[in-house]
Scaffold this active site. Sequence first.
Site, PDB file in Angstrom:
ATOM      1  N   CYS A  92       0.746  -1.231  -0.065  1.00 23.28           N
ATOM      2  CA  CYS A  92       0.170   0.128   0.073  1.00 23.28           C
ATOM      3  C   CYS A  92       0.721   1.246  -0.055  1.00 23.28           C
ATOM      4  O   CYS A  92       1.687   1.610   0.920  1.00 23.28           O
ATOM      5  CB  CYS A  92      -0.873   0.139   1.237  1.00 23.28           C
ATOM      6  SG  CYS A  92      -1.485   1.463   1.736  1.00 23.28           S
ATOM      7  N   CYS A  95       0.483   3.521   3.091  1.00 24.89           N
ATOM      8  CA  CYS A  95       1.236   2.737   4.193  1.00 24.89           C
ATOM      9  C   CYS A  95       2.722   3.029   4.253  1.00 24.89           C
ATOM     10  O   CYS A  95       3.279   3.521   5.055  1.00 24.89           O
ATOM     11  CB  CYS A  95       0.885   1.491   4.218  1.00 24.89           C
ATOM     12  SG  CYS A  95      -0.868   0.958   4.421  1.00 24.89           S
ATOM     13  N   CYS A 231     -23.938 -14.190  20.918  1.00 29.24           N
ATOM     14  CA  CYS A 231     -23.103 -14.040  22.104  1.00 29.24           C
ATOM     15  C   CYS A 231     -23.388 -13.002  23.119  1.00 29.24           C
ATOM     16  O   CYS A 231     -23.424 -13.164  24.285  1.00 29.24           O
ATOM     17  CB  CYS A 231     -21.663 -13.934  21.447  1.00 29.24           C
ATOM     18  SG  CYS A 231     -20.874 -15.180  20.212  1.00 29.24           S
TER      19      CYS A 231
END
Length: 506
Positions: A92, A95, A231
């Site tokens: 990326c 990034c 959950c």
Amino acid sequence: MGGGHGGERAARGRRGGAGRLHRRRLRELEAAMGVCAAGRLWWGIVSCTLFLAVNGLYSASDDVIELTPTNFNKEVIQSESLWLVEFYAPWCGHCQRLTPEWKKAATALKGVVKVGAVDADKHQSLGGQYGVRGFPTIKIFGANKNKAEDYQGGRTSDAIVDAALSAVRSLVKERLSGRSGGYSSGKQSRESGGGDKKDVIELTDDSFDKNVINSDDVWMVEFYAPWCGHCKNLEPEWAAAATEVKEQTKGKVKLAAVDATVNQMLASRYGIRGFPTIKIFQKGEDPVDYDGGRTRSDIIARALDLFSDNAPPPELLEIISEDVLKSTCDAHQLCIISVLPHILDTGASGRNSYLDVMLKMAEKYKKKMWGWLWAEAGAQSDLESSLGIGGFGYPAMAAVNARKMKFALLKGSFSEQGINEFLSFQLKMILISAMWIWMTGIKMSCEIFRKLLFLGQFVQQFATWITIRWIFQWPFYGDTAHDTLCYLMHCSSELYASQENIAEIL
């Protein structure tokens, strides 16, 4: 002359053709070199990208801590520190541009805030757990590690440091106000949702074997995912059940929870494919799936069954003081109290025979988790007086519910059969006897049917056989109906006259 000029022109033509050929070859060579140069440039870019993809954006020499599914729970979730975590992909471009700024911020925040990075292209499960959909994604793990916040600030080191220090100030204020952010002793606690979670034990890859596998206790373990709706619905039921089970089993059955999205080694080890999954662990046995209901009462009922299956018979205690009586009866729904003849009247063998009967009954009814006590005649005169059994009729027995301040007395024989009838209130006997006379017209004494009841498995088969015969073969006759009704009333009155209903005091 003409021939000479013609030869010269021919020579010039040849030279011109050679020059044009040379220039063309030069152009071809230059083009080929350009292609090679472009090829080398392309290959360099690809090589660089491949290098980054293989090696990631950070190294061990950086102050940025590389995080993986293996160390994420220990480093981040169980930590009291505030964390900034970047989820990135090595290929990326954004990034790659962020990398030097992220490193500078990590160095500036060292010792104050921990800065980490996750290669989410390589560890997609970890990125998926936190909803990472693009790169880079930065999250702040503050007081509540289960509820990471998205970082929306600038991508410079200054902006990152400012955001981190702001988060630190918020964390400190929460601690000053007494809010711990959902942690207890550094362990992860599930987000508050209606009930105290203190009795649900959080387990991790690191703590599971020590706590569960090597334990003599019974464990019911829920494997959950924080984003799972089922959950979340189970959470308050599980928490409420954990508290009651802990109290009723004295901690011998434990309820625990594992975040299967973080502790993936455990999830893989036990083949967790859906959430929530509940497994039961008992020492020396393979884990089994819990397939019962998901309500508090269902979970408690299963836990108590597990406890009673593995529990030793309850202790038979002699009442030597008021404290023994009070502590036992306060801790149990029902106390079974016997007053036995003085040892001088029965001798040691007689005393032991009575105690053996009580021990057998305690074993038989251990699933009820009642308290079992005995006293020698005359030793606890106030107790005998309050129960109305003092001075005569030894041995005697009473079932006492201290919470409701009610009791019932055994009026039959002090024997396994008599006590069993007293404690279980055997209405099956009445039904079996009624069916018998209805089908055959043959009357038997109630005592015979009492004895039939203690033949165990035979009685069940006998009752089933009679019921089938009744439904499919025997017609209804008027006189038989009248006789059956009278007999049923007779047996019922005889039984009720000799026993007090335990159900009334429970």
